[in-house]
Design an enzyme around this catalytic site. Structure first.
Site, PDB file in Angstrom:
ATOM      1  N   SER A 118       0.837  -1.196   0.000  1.00 53.86           N
ATOM      2  CA  SER A 118       0.000   0.000   0.000  1.00 53.86           C
ATOM      3  C   SER A 118       0.878   1.255   0.000  1.00 53.86           C
ATOM      4  CB  SER A 118      -0.964  -0.052   1.194  1.00 53.86           C
ATOM      5  OG  SER A 118      -2.006   0.868   1.051  1.00 53.86           O
ATOM      6  N   ASP A 172      -9.828  -4.437  -4.721  1.00 57.25           N
ATOM      7  CA  ASP A 172      -9.226  -3.530  -3.736  1.00 57.25           C
ATOM      8  C   ASP A 172     -10.112  -2.290  -3.575  1.00 57.25           C
ATOM      9  OD1 ASP A 172      -7.534  -1.658  -2.349  1.00 57.25           O
ATOM     10  OD2 ASP A 172      -5.794  -2.807  -3.005  1.00 57.25           O
ATOM     11  N   HIS A 203      -7.976  -5.346  -0.307  1.00 55.96           N
ATOM     12  CA  HIS A 203      -6.707  -4.694   0.040  1.00 55.96           C
ATOM     13  C   HIS A 203      -6.000  -5.535   1.100  1.00 55.96           C
ATOM     14  CE1 HIS A 203      -4.074  -1.233  -0.218  1.00 55.96           C
ATOM     15  NE2 HIS A 203      -4.104  -1.047   1.090  1.00 55.96           N
TER      16      HIS A 203
END
Length: 222
Positions: A118, A172, A203
């Protein structure tokens, strides 16, 4: 050399020849990916020094100014609008300090992997493609290319041959899949060697992804 961020360090033997510097996501810390030391099953490789830095704390705009660990501020849900360029570049220096420390301890840049999830993925790309030496590889999970309009002019010639592993969940809900696809396409258009994987997940990480990461690391580090 900059003062190093707080971090966790795990060595798989007494004389590591490889370093993997792994950046966590927003609001997490270095502990998040410590389980990867075992799960990646890299026993066949030379000794590895895993380094899991903790980002500094800062107020994060998208989370109502709540103070948390973050590599840079995020101003809104659209990740690439009004990017925190100052924060990105400051954290890039923090990560560069870890690379320099590993080189000073005897591990060359060509045996150093940057990895991240991320925001940590964004930092891996931000740092790795601007590094003056070729790194062993960039492991880019569920993230995107930050400051993408500046990459073509800021990337280094040495980074051109750095292998890249990029993986993303099709569902996601934090970093949209089309944002990751656009990042992948930009890197390919700039001539980078990129191994792309996508998974039926949000995610997060999945077992298949860990297996693919393990195979890629063995390939670029063998």
């Amino acid at each position: 050399m900059s003062e190093l961020l707080e971090h966790i360090q795990i060595e798989t033997n007494d004389n590591p020849e490889i370093a993997i510097i792994w950046m966590h996501g927003l609001g997490a810390d270095g502990n998040d990916f410590v389980p990867m030391v075992r799960e990646l099953d890299l026993a066949g490789l030379p000794g590895i020094r895993f380094i899991f830095p903790h980002a500094k704390t800062m107020p994060v705009t998208v989370n109502n100014g709540y103070v948390m660990r973050a590599w840079y501020d995020i101003t809104g849900a659209e990740l690439t609008r009004r990017e925190d360029e100052g924060g990105l570049r400051a954290s890039q220096k923090d990560i560069e300090a870890f690379i320099e420390r590993e080189k000073a301890r005897g591990i060359p840049a060509s045996r150093i992997i940057l990895a991240g999830f991320s925001q940590g993925c964004a930092m891996t790309i931000q740092t790795g493609l601007r590094h003056p030496e070729r790194l062993a590889g960039l492991l880019c999970l569920s993230g995107y290319v930050p400051l993408s309009a500046k990459l073509a002019t800021e990337r280094t010639e040495a980074s051109q041959s750095t292998p890249i592993f990029m993986a993303h969940g099709r569902y996601d809900n934090v970093v949209p899949f089309n944002r990751a696809e656009a990042s992948r396409d930009l890197l390919v258009s700039l001539g980078y060697q990129l191994e792309w994987h996508e998974y039926a997940m949000q995610h997060t990480l999945c077992l298949e992804e860990v297996e693919h990461m393990s195979a890629w690391l063995k390939k670029v580090l063998s």
